[in-house]
Enzyme design. Structure first.
Site, short mmCIF file in Angstrom:
data_model
loop_
_atom_site.label_atom_id
_atom_site.label_comp_id
_atom_site.label_asym_id
_atom_site.label_seq_id
_atom_site.Cartn_x
_atom_site.Cartn_y
_atom_site.Cartn_z
CG HIS B 124 -1.58 1.30 1.49
ND1 HIS B 124 -2.69 1.74 0.80
CD2 HIS B 124 -1.28 2.30 2.36
CE1 HIS B 124 -3.04 2.93 1.25
NE2 HIS B 124 -2.19 3.30 2.19
CG ASP B 153 6.78 16.71 -26.84
OD1 ASP B 153 6.84 16.45 -25.62
OD2 ASP B 153 6.40 15.88 -27.68
CD1 TRP B 188 6.50 4.22 3.99
CD2 TRP B 188 7.37 5.18 2.18
NE1 TRP B 188 6.79 5.50 4.32
CE2 TRP B 188 7.33 6.13 3.23
CE3 TRP B 188 7.88 5.57 0.94
CZ2 TRP B 188 7.79 7.44 3.05
CZ3 TRP B 188 8.34 6.88 0.79
CH2 TRP B 188 8.28 7.79 1.84
CB SER B 218 10.82 6.46 -13.78
OG SER B 218 9.75 7.28 -14.12
CB SER B 219 11.11 10.18 -10.18
OG SER B 219 9.90 9.47 -10.07
CG HIS B 302 11.23 16.29 4.69
ND1 HIS B 302 10.19 16.07 5.54
CD2 HIS B 302 11.05 17.53 4.20
CE1 HIS B 302 9.42 17.13 5.58
NE2 HIS B 302 9.93 18.04 4.78
CD GLU B 304 8.54 11.10 -3.22
OE1 GLU B 304 9.41 11.56 -3.97
OE2 GLU B 304 7.52 10.52 -3.62
CE1 TYR B 306 6.76 20.90 2.24
CE2 TYR B 306 8.48 19.45 3.04
CZ TYR B 306 7.46 20.34 3.28
OH TYR B 306 7.13 20.66 4.55
CB SER B 317 -2.08 28.33 -7.32
OG SER B 317 -1.31 28.08 -6.17
CG HIS B 351 11.30 15.94 10.46
ND1 HIS B 351 10.95 17.13 9.87
CD2 HIS B 351 11.03 15.00 9.53
CE1 HIS B 351 10.48 16.90 8.66
NE2 HIS B 351 10.52 15.63 8.44
CG HIS B 352 11.28 11.53 8.49
ND1 HIS B 352 9.94 11.33 8.29
CD2 HIS B 352 11.63 12.59 7.73
CE1 HIS B 352 9.50 12.23 7.42
NE2 HIS B 352 10.50 13.01 7.07
CB THR B 377 3.40 25.75 4.61
OG1 THR B 377 4.66 25.18 4.33
CG2 THR B 377 2.31 24.84 4.10
CE LYS B 380 3.51 27.81 -2.06
NZ LYS B 380 3.21 26.93 -3.14
NE ARG B 499 4.48 3.61 10.33
CZ ARG B 499 5.25 4.28 9.47
NH1 ARG B 499 6.32 4.94 9.92
NH2 ARG B 499 4.96 4.33 8.20
#
Ligand code: HEM
Ligand SMILES: [Cu+2]
Ligand SMILES: [Cu+2]
Lengths: 339, 701
Positions: B124, B153, B188, B218-219, B302, B304, B306, B317, B351-352, B377, B380, B499
């Site tokens: 998941h 393109d 994960w 890929s990314s 982290h 990621e 964002y 927006s 912080h993780h 944040t 925004k 968890r």
């Protein structure tokens, strides 16, 4: 004495704190929420109002080109900045005050306990008392407890929510934690870091006793506890649940050694999660040996420890017994990050 | 490593079948789990067979190959990315509901085995992040960004195909693992030493490693492609401060991809070295240290989050300003805040793992750095509220998602601040409080953003609107379902429930897990609404057609062209005179003009590279997982040969004659002239053919 069953709903959370650390954490928790709400609440209140007032078909002002206001900008940068400053101060202070490595201030010397996380039990060693327990941490109330922790397997997370912080427990490394219970009581604890299929059962109880009762307890275990034999150690290493371990030790099921996990449905056997496993001695330097990946030294154990007399509150052991810690580990321990 | 593997099958044997375990040990629980797992596996197999039969029956193979699989068109690649994301979303949501069901019955047991549950949260989480969220936002950027900056393109169309191929291969590997099990149970995050060879020698972790590796490769490529395109291919006049906000967030996301994806590629590659070649990088002994993996992982992890959230911010927006009929409030502040978030996101990874035993000072510094992100944040959020302020707000489906986002996201921010205070995190780390927090960011943030974007741009891509009523139902069901499914998890976390736990022994948890199940069921209903919405929309596509292309009175250039846009996007590259380029044209009466001349257009030619990478990527990952070395070598050889052959390919472009372009364009313009513009009050009616009358300043409407 029920070990795990029966106490499951008592003192689950730091919102019901049973020690100074958890009490401080509860306080920080609510403070942080309250302070942050000052920027969150306006959003929750104003968004629906704006959506309604400026709805299509409404009569409110419509200014499609309006895109800047100095006053609004000062507010939306300034207020979060202010809130940030307050929170940052609070964070700096609270983090340093509640550092898990920081010894607790007390007029009593801390009780030293060594903790080893196995798959899927917790072994507690009391070097001063020379005894060991599995899945049961017994401490005197009102006196700080100083824990050194390592894992004999994968990473785990040691946690007693009602008393205070959790700390990671890692193989080949030693981390530290300081806790204290205000008063006698029973508090659930557990592993928080997923470690395989029986992870969900890897719980323990923390039992805080009065000083007298604690002395009686240690005396009793030294007199009547089980022997910590090499067989016990290999059972601990062989991926077992508490119940499987207890059954194996009581001879009801030797198959547990194979490491095949017990199914939850066969609960009919005499030994279960609440069978106490207490040992009257353990090999000297066991904790250090596990942390350093050495085989335990079975030639010497804590039954030869000088204190065979009953312990009374005024004859507590000095904080550093000859067994307290291997010099190399003592140097490494405070950073926690070094193998 | 095991030397006694079969020459052809490697270590693959009958025990990989999802029902094998139940045949060996037919306990009640094993049988139930085998039925579930085999059901899932047969869905995969039957689904694949149905697709093959369907394509053969309707003789669509050639069409699929020419029009889609080998097409270098960024729009088609974007749509394929999003289609992949939606399929994977369906699987991951079903898995989530299964986990919720298990925990609702999880007091002292439940019906899932611990191992099955472990695979569920791992697949998941892995799917949601790498094969739902990433392809969704990559597809969205792929489709919209070139249109917004006025180009034809991406800079590297073939590399774009390869990006899609690699992600598809990773997704295929995760799907295959349903049939030839198991998948990893390491979460994960895949922390060693749990995912090391000693603790978990099986194929599961290897599946996970290769699926994630394919996705990160890929990314990285997508990030490079997007960033270069935005740097080099903006239309004349599109200066930085005229970029639409979605493109700004696409740029920041692209930069984050370039810098944040490689750490994870490296981390999984090093973990693979540990597992395959007995390195000791992350083992406990021989000088290894798993904490290095944890740092590398979060150096990716982290930023990621964002990567996941910034494109959604961009979409919101656009949605806020379009449906409030108003220019964005504080455009510059929004740009600065986006950039600030992108930079700061690299400074907070620790912080993780506040609980790993480092000094309190380090923890405090990282906690404070984390809170610092709260400032841009927060700005925004307030900028969006001020965008709505003094607007004319139409509560369309994207606006419902966006309003839900605004109010729910700040709650996630609140709990994020709680987690950022180390002294409090020591209490809620690794608990369901954390799970509630990140879902509170990812569902209202990322997922609502993508769904809003889908409703917003769907008419652009397909020429007809998505049906409104089922869209609303889906949106409200998502909002309510999310709240019911995840607010109870905050309570559970504070009550100390960890968890990743299959079952629990504390009766006090039960009311909360039951409520969460109700929420998950409503989420499932929301998914059903989405399917119905799509069905109804396709059925009524002629009624809801809007070929003119501007159904919402849009502001940026993608609305200036027909729907669907021609493959070359713009017959003539537009010139840009300000921010909200198309709105400006409309206001000055300069929209829909006939260009002076129609030069020939050069477009990239079709290429099979993406398909080749998808096939060889899947084969390599599969072969590596099961130790089928011949397959790995063969696939690697084909990949290499294809790359070299591509170097000799001389016909990489094709030319469209200006005459043809002119005919198409003039036909469309004639259609524009013949269409009656509709007021915003009729926006959702069948009158809307994509030519708007804007709301009038000051008037009541
Ligand atoms: C659609 C509704 C969703 C539901 C009901 C749901 C439910 C769950 C559940 C039950 C878990 C396991 C919690 C545990 O550890 O005990 C979980 C974990 C997770 N979910 Fe979701 N989820 C949803 C959507 C999402 C989305 C949209 C994302 C990301 C884009 C996501 C990402 C994750 C991740 C990363 C994990 C952690 C997996 C791990 O522990 O390794 N989920 N979710
Ligand atoms: Cu460590
Ligand atoms: Cu983070």
């Amino acid at each position: 004495m029920p070990l795990i069953a029966g106490c499951s709903d008592a003192h689950l959370s730091f919102l019901d704190p049973q020690g100074p650390i958890a009490a401080a954490q509860r306080q920080h928790f609510w403070w942080v929420i309250a302070i942050t709400l000052t920027v969150v609440l306006p959003v929750l209140v104003l968004t629906p109002l704006i959506l309604w007032r400026y709805r299509y078909g409404g009569r409110a002002r419509y200014r499609p080109q309006w895109e800047f206001s100095l006053r609004a900008d000062l507010a939306i940068w300034g207020i979060p900045l202010l809130v940030f400053a307050v929170l940052a101060t609070l964070t700096w202070r609270s983090t340093i005050a509640l550092d898990p490595y920081r010894p607790l201030v007390s007029d009593q010397p801390p009780l030293e306990v060594q903790v080893v996380g196995f798959d899927w039990q917790w072994l507690f060693l009391y070097p001063e008392q020379g005894i060991a327990t599995v899945d049961e941490l017994v401490i005197p109330a009102g006196r700080p407890v100083s824990l050194r922790l390592t894992s004999a397997s994968v990473m785990q997370g040691f946690f007693v929510p009602a008393l205070g912080s959790q700390i990671d427990v890692m193989n080949h490394m030693v981390t530290r934690l300081h806790l204290e219970a205000d008063a006698p009581g029973v508090f659930p604890g557990r592993n928080m870091q997923y470690s395989g299929k029986e992870f969900y059962r890897q719980r323990f109880v923390t039992r805080a006793l009065s000083a007298d009762a604690f002395a009686d307890f240690t005396h009793q275990v030294r007199a009547q506890g089980r022997s910590f034999t090499p067989e016990v150690f290999s059972l601990l290493m062989a991926k077992n649940t508490h119940a499987a371990l207890a059954r194996a030790l009581d001879g009801t099921e030797t198959a547990a050694i194979t490491g095949r996990a017990r199914q939850t449905d066969d609960a009919g056997s005499p030994a279960d999660d609440s069978t106490p496993l207490r040992f009257k001695h353990f090999p000297s330097g066991l904790f250090e040996a596990i942390a350093a990946h050495r085989a335990p030294d079975w030639s010497q154990d804590t039954s030869s420890l000088s204190t065979t007399r009953p312990l009374s509150p005024d004859s507590l052991l000095p904080a550093s017994s000859p067994l307290s810690i291997h010099p190399a580990l003592a140097a490494a321990a405070p950073t926690g990050a070094t193998p | 490593m095991n030397d006694s593997t079969h020459w052809l099958l490697g270590r693959l044997d009958a025990s990989a079948l999802p029902f094998w375990d139940a045949l060996q040990h037919p306990t009640t629980k094993n049988v139930i789990n085998a039925v579930i797992a085999s059901g899932a596996a047969s869905m995969v197999v039957l689904g694949a067979i149905a697709v093959v039969i369907g394509l053969t029956w309707t003789r669509r193979w050639g069409w699929l190959w020419r029009e889609w699989l080998t097409s270098p068109d960024h729009k088609k690649i974007g749509i394929m990315f999003i289609a992949l994301a939606l399929v994977m979303l369906a699987r991951a949501v079903i898995e989530a509901v299964l986990m919720r069901l298990q925990q609702a019955f999880g007091l002292d047991g439940g019906f899932l085995t611990a191992d099955h549950f472990g695979q569920l949260f791992t697949t998941h989480g892995t799917i949601m992040v790498f094969f739902m969220a990433m392809p969704f936002l990559t597809g969205m950027i792929n489709y919209v960004m070139p249109l917004q900056i006025g180009t034809r393109d991406l800079s590297f169309p073939v590399m774009n195909q390869i990006s899609l191929g690699l992600t598809a291969a990773g997704a295929a590997v995760v799907m295959i693992s349903l049939v030839l099990a198991p998948f990893s149970t390491g979460g994960w995050t895949g922390y060693p030493t749990f995912t090391g060879h000693a603790a978990n020698p099986g194929a599961g972790v290897d599946y996970w490693i290769w699926a994630v590796t394919l996705s990160t490769l890929s990314s990285t490529l997508s990030g490079i492609n997007f960033a270069v395109t935005i740097y080099k291919r903006r239309a004349p006049g599109m200066s930085w401060m005229r970029l639409p906000l979605f493109t700004w967030t696409a740029l920041c996301t692209a930069i984050l991809m370039i810098f944040a994806m490689p750490p994870l590629t490296v981390a999984t590659a090093l973990l693979a070295l540990d597992r395959y070649l007995d390195f000791h990088l992350f083992t406990a002994d021989m000088g290894g240290n798993m904490m290095n993996y944890i740092n590398l992982f979060w150096a990716f992890g982290h930023p990621e989050v964002y990567i996941l959230i910034l494109p959604a911010f961009g979409i919101f927006s656009e949605v806020f300003s379009t449906f409030a009929g108003k220019t964005l409030y504080g455009y510059k502040a929004l740009v600065i805040a986006t950039l600030a978030i992108a930079v700061l996101s690299f400074t907070v990874w620790l912080h993780h793992f506040f609980t790993m035993g480092q000094s309190a000072h380090i923890n405090a510094v990282f906690g404070i750095a984390t809170m610092l992100i709260g400032i841009p944040t927060g700005v925004k959020i307030y900028d969006w509220m001020l965008t709505l302020f003094r607007g004319r707000i139409r509560m369309s489906v994207p606006m419902i998602y966006a309003s839900g986002f605004l109010m729910l996201f700040v709650l996630g921010g609140l709990t994020g601040i709680v987690l950022a205070v180390p002294s409090v995190d020591y209490q809620v780390h690794n608990s369901l409080f954390l799970v509630a927090h990140f879902h509170n960011m990812l569902i209202p943030g990322l997922l609502f953003g993508m769904l809003a974007g889908t409703n917003f741009w769907f008419p652009k891509a397909f020429g007809f609107r998505l049906e409104e009523r089922w869209g609303r139902r889906a949106a409200y069901a998502w909002i309510i379902g999310f709240m019911l499914a995840f607010f109870p998890l905050y309570a559970l976390g504070v009550l100390g429930m960890p968890r990743r736990t299959v079952a629990f022994f504390t009766p006090a948890y039960l009311p909360w897990t039951l409520t969460a199940l109700v929420g998950a069921t409503i989420v499932l209903l929301a998914m059903a609404c989405l399917v119905i919405q799509l069905w109804v929309s396709v059925r009524d596509r002629h009624l809801n057609a809007m070929p003119i292309g501007d159904p919402w009175d849009g502001r940026s250039l993608e609305w200036a062209v027909s729907s669907p846009p021609p493959e070359y996007n713009f017959p003539v590259i537009p010139e840009v005179y300000g921010r909200d380029a198309f709105m400006l044209e409309k206001e000055r009466g300069k929209a829909y003009q006939v260009p002076d001349e129609f030069p020939d257009i050069v477009l990239p030619a079709n290429s099979p590279m993406g398909v080749i990478f998808a096939v060889t990527g899947t084969a390599m990952a599969f072969g590596l997982t099961w130790y089928q070395w011949w397959m790995v070598l063969l696939a690697a050889g084909i990949t290499l040969a294809a790359v070299i052959a591509r170097g000799f390919c001389r016909n990489t472009t094709r030319t469209l004659s200006g005459e043809e372009v002119r005919r198409t364009h003039l036909t469309w313009l004639a259609q524009v002239r013949a269409t009656t513009p509709v007021a915003r009050s009729r926006e959702q009616s069948t009158d809307n053919r994509g030519l708007p009358v804007p709301p009038v300043e000051g008037a009541i409407q």
